[in-house]
Design a protein around this motif. Sequence first.
Motif, PDB file in Angstrom:
ATOM      1  N   ALA A  18       0.827  -1.209   0.000  1.00 16.55           N
ATOM      2  CA  ALA A  18       0.000   0.000   0.000  1.00 16.55           C
ATOM      3  C   ALA A  18       0.857   1.253   0.000  1.00 16.55           C
ATOM      4  N   ALA A  19       1.935   1.237   0.785  1.00 19.95           N
ATOM      5  CA  ALA A  19       2.838   2.390   0.827  1.00 19.95           C
ATOM      6  C   ALA A  19       3.501   2.603  -0.528  1.00 19.95           C
ATOM      7  N   GLU A  20       3.917   1.513  -1.185  1.00 20.81           N
ATOM      8  CA  GLU A  20       4.543   1.626  -2.500  1.00 20.81           C
ATOM      9  C   GLU A  20       3.577   2.202  -3.527  1.00 20.81           C
ATOM     10  N   LEU A  21       2.306   1.873  -3.386  1.00 20.77           N
ATOM     11  CA  LEU A  21       1.299   2.322  -4.341  1.00 20.77           C
ATOM     12  C   LEU A  21       0.646   3.634  -3.939  1.00 20.77           C
ATOM     13  N   ASP A  22       1.038   4.161  -2.771  1.00 17.18           N
ATOM     14  CA  ASP A  22       0.450   5.397  -2.249  1.00 17.18           C
ATOM     15  C   ASP A  22      -1.064   5.263  -2.131  1.00 17.18           C
ATOM     16  N   LEU A  23      -1.491   4.122  -1.575  1.00 21.34           N
ATOM     17  CA  LEU A  23      -2.910   3.840  -1.367  1.00 21.34           C
ATOM     18  C   LEU A  23      -3.185   3.670   0.122  1.00 21.34           C
ATOM     19  N   GLU A  24      -4.416   3.933   0.521  1.00 24.99           N
ATOM     20  CA  GLU A  24      -4.835   3.563   1.859  1.00 24.99           C
ATOM     21  C   GLU A  24      -4.845   2.033   1.967  1.00 24.99           C
ATOM     22  N   VAL A  25      -4.430   1.529   3.116  1.00 28.09           N
ATOM     23  CA  VAL A  25      -4.366   0.078   3.299  1.00 28.09           C
ATOM     24  C   VAL A  25      -5.729  -0.561   3.093  1.00 28.09           C
ATOM     25  N   ASP A  26      -6.775   0.063   3.617  1.00 29.20           N
ATOM     26  CA  ASP A  26      -8.112  -0.503   3.482  1.00 29.20           C
ATOM     27  C   ASP A  26      -8.533  -0.614   2.022  1.00 29.20           C
ATOM     28  N   GLU A  27      -8.165   0.377   1.217  1.00 32.07           N
ATOM     29  CA  GLU A  27      -8.522   0.341  -0.206  1.00 32.07           C
ATOM     30  C   GLU A  27      -7.823  -0.808  -0.905  1.00 32.07           C
ATOM     31  N   LEU A  28      -6.527  -0.971  -0.638  1.00 35.07           N
ATOM     32  CA  LEU A  28      -5.795  -2.067  -1.274  1.00 35.07           C
ATOM     33  C   LEU A  28      -6.358  -3.412  -0.814  1.00 35.07           C
ATOM     34  N   CYS A  29      -6.675  -3.529   0.463  1.00 32.91           N
ATOM     35  CA  CYS A  29      -7.236  -4.782   0.973  1.00 32.91           C
ATOM     36  C   CYS A  29      -8.549  -5.119   0.276  1.00 32.91           C
ATOM     37  N   ALA A  30      -9.394  -4.128   0.101  1.00 33.18           N
ATOM     38  CA  ALA A  30     -10.675  -4.370  -0.556  1.00 33.18           C
ATOM     39  C   ALA A  30     -10.462  -4.841  -1.993  1.00 33.18           C
ATOM     40  N   ARG A  31      -9.508  -4.238  -2.671  1.00 34.65           N
ATOM     41  CA  ARG A  31      -9.197  -4.635  -4.046  1.00 34.65           C
ATOM     42  C   ARG A  31      -8.684  -6.076  -4.085  1.00 34.65           C
ATOM     43  N   ILE A  32      -7.743  -6.399  -3.185  1.00 36.72           N
ATOM     44  CA  ILE A  32      -7.157  -7.742  -3.166  1.00 36.72           C
ATOM     45  C   ILE A  32      -8.221  -8.785  -2.841  1.00 36.72           C
ATOM     46  N   ALA A  33      -9.083  -8.490  -1.887  1.00 37.55           N
ATOM     47  CA  ALA A  33     -10.132  -9.434  -1.514  1.00 37.55           C
ATOM     48  C   ALA A  33     -11.061  -9.702  -2.685  1.00 37.55           C
ATOM     49  N   ALA A  34     -11.454  -8.645  -3.384  1.00 37.67           N
ATOM     50  CA  ALA A  34     -12.343  -8.816  -4.538  1.00 37.67           C
ATOM     51  C   ALA A  34     -11.659  -9.614  -5.643  1.00 37.67           C
ATOM     52  N   ASN A  35     -10.386  -9.313  -5.881  1.00 38.59           N
ATOM     53  CA  ASN A  35      -9.641 -10.048  -6.905  1.00 38.59           C
ATOM     54  C   ASN A  35      -9.537 -11.531  -6.555  1.00 38.59           C
ATOM     55  N   THR A  36      -9.247 -11.823  -5.295  1.00 39.48           N
ATOM     56  CA  THR A  36      -9.077 -13.212  -4.864  1.00 39.48           C
ATOM     57  C   THR A  36     -10.368 -13.996  -5.053  1.00 39.48           C
ATOM     58  N   GLN A  37     -11.482 -13.401  -4.684  1.00 39.90           N
ATOM     59  CA  GLN A  37     -12.764 -14.080  -4.840  1.00 39.90           C
ATOM     60  C   GLN A  37     -13.121 -14.251  -6.315  1.00 39.90           C
ATOM     61  N   ARG A  38     -12.710 -13.306  -7.138  1.00 42.78           N
ATOM     62  CA  ARG A  38     -12.954 -13.422  -8.570  1.00 42.78           C
ATOM     63  C   ARG A  38     -12.156 -14.594  -9.159  1.00 42.78           C
ATOM     64  N   VAL A  39     -10.958 -14.789  -8.656  1.00 46.38           N
ATOM     65  CA  VAL A  39     -10.100 -15.855  -9.165  1.00 46.38           C
ATOM     66  C   VAL A  39     -10.553 -17.228  -8.675  1.00 46.38           C
ATOM     67  N   TYR A  40     -10.817 -17.352  -7.372  1.00 46.06           N
ATOM     68  CA  TYR A  40     -11.032 -18.665  -6.769  1.00 46.06           C
ATOM     69  C   TYR A  40     -12.483 -18.948  -6.363  1.00 46.06           C
ATOM     70  N   GLY A  41     -13.344 -17.948  -6.408  1.00 47.03           N
ATOM     71  CA  GLY A  41     -14.694 -18.145  -5.950  1.00 47.03           C
ATOM     72  C   GLY A  41     -14.795 -17.996  -4.437  1.00 47.03           C
ATOM     73  N   SER A  42     -15.971 -18.282  -3.915  1.00 45.21           N
ATOM     74  CA  SER A  42     -16.211 -18.122  -2.488  1.00 45.21           C
ATOM     75  C   SER A  42     -15.536 -19.231  -1.693  1.00 45.21           C
ATOM     76  N   PHE A  43     -14.935 -18.873  -0.573  1.00 45.71           N
ATOM     77  CA  PHE A  43     -14.354 -19.876   0.315  1.00 45.71           C
ATOM     78  C   PHE A  43     -15.449 -20.680   1.011  1.00 45.71           C
ATOM     79  N   GLU A  44     -16.605 -20.090   1.161  1.00 49.25           N
ATOM     80  CA  GLU A  44     -17.676 -20.758   1.894  1.00 49.25           C
ATOM     81  C   GLU A  44     -18.544 -21.624   0.985  1.00 49.25           C
ATOM     82  N   GLY A  45     -18.425 -21.413  -0.310  1.00 48.61           N
ATOM     83  CA  GLY A  45     -19.274 -22.157  -1.232  1.00 48.61           C
ATOM     84  C   GLY A  45     -18.690 -23.504  -1.650  1.00 48.61           C
TER      85      GLY A  45
END
Length: 290
Positions: free
Chosen positions: A263-290
């Motif tokens: 996040a520091a390297e990208l000059d982003l808020e940590v929460d914003e980067l986390c939200a992006r990564i979480a969405a990307n991960t679910q897009r790649v692998y689907g739901s962990f609960e499903g």
Amino acid sequence: MTYVQQRSNDGRKDLRYPAAPEPLAVPVYDNHAHLDIVDGDEPLTLGEQLDRAQAVGIAGVVQSSGDIESSRWAVDAAASDPRVLAAVAIHPNDAPTYADEGRLDEAIAVIDELAAHPRTRAVGETGLDFFRTDPERRGPQHASFEAHIAIAKKHGIAMQIHDRDAHDAVLETLTRVGAPETTVFHCFSGDDAMARVCADAGYYLSFAGNVTFKNAQNLRDALRVTPLDRILVETDAPFLTPVPLRGRPNAPYLVPITVRFMAAELDLEVDELCARIAANTQRVYGSFEG
């Protein structure tokens, strides 16, 4: 669950698991770890690994594999805990050994069978490694890689690529054979030029703790040019522990260190980067609960 392998302690002075970092406010996922490999003075069980991770905002882990035994372990782990998804494969460095034993076709058939499990969401790690495999032994790597690509396509799941000193050959193979719809470069090791090529092709780039290493400017350059909707994070645990903890055992609960650095390297808020990564991960692998 019993462990499949044990990490070597050679040259390592501090085998204690580090203290937990500050939790993330927005949960993310470790999209590539090897929790079947025991490490540290006081090894952690699968449940302890996942509990520690969850306590700091790591909602799930993709357990990746490199041989028949670890692939079966990954599927069993994913079936036993909703915080785990499985990735199954024969590692490129293991493919020549299976070929020497006359078992490569058999091993790939096992991976094909395991890939059909509903908790298996990726074929990985597969690819090419020209660092540890001599040129005369690379034929089985190429054959295995192309077979794994076919398995990922057959089952409609993602593929995690291991690429070490083989950038051009990996990209050529993906272009010639045709990449699976969802392709992840695990522990991305290229530079900004390669990152642009991968992003243009629609591939995902996963960054590990080595992005924090002093000698890894190429990875930081690559991170900066990677579109936010293509970024993933991983530990490759128990390896690649981020600075300032290099040499000590790595684990999914240390992901927040790498995420905050990114996040520091990208000059982003940590929460914003986390939200992006979480969405990307679910897009790649689907739901962990499903």
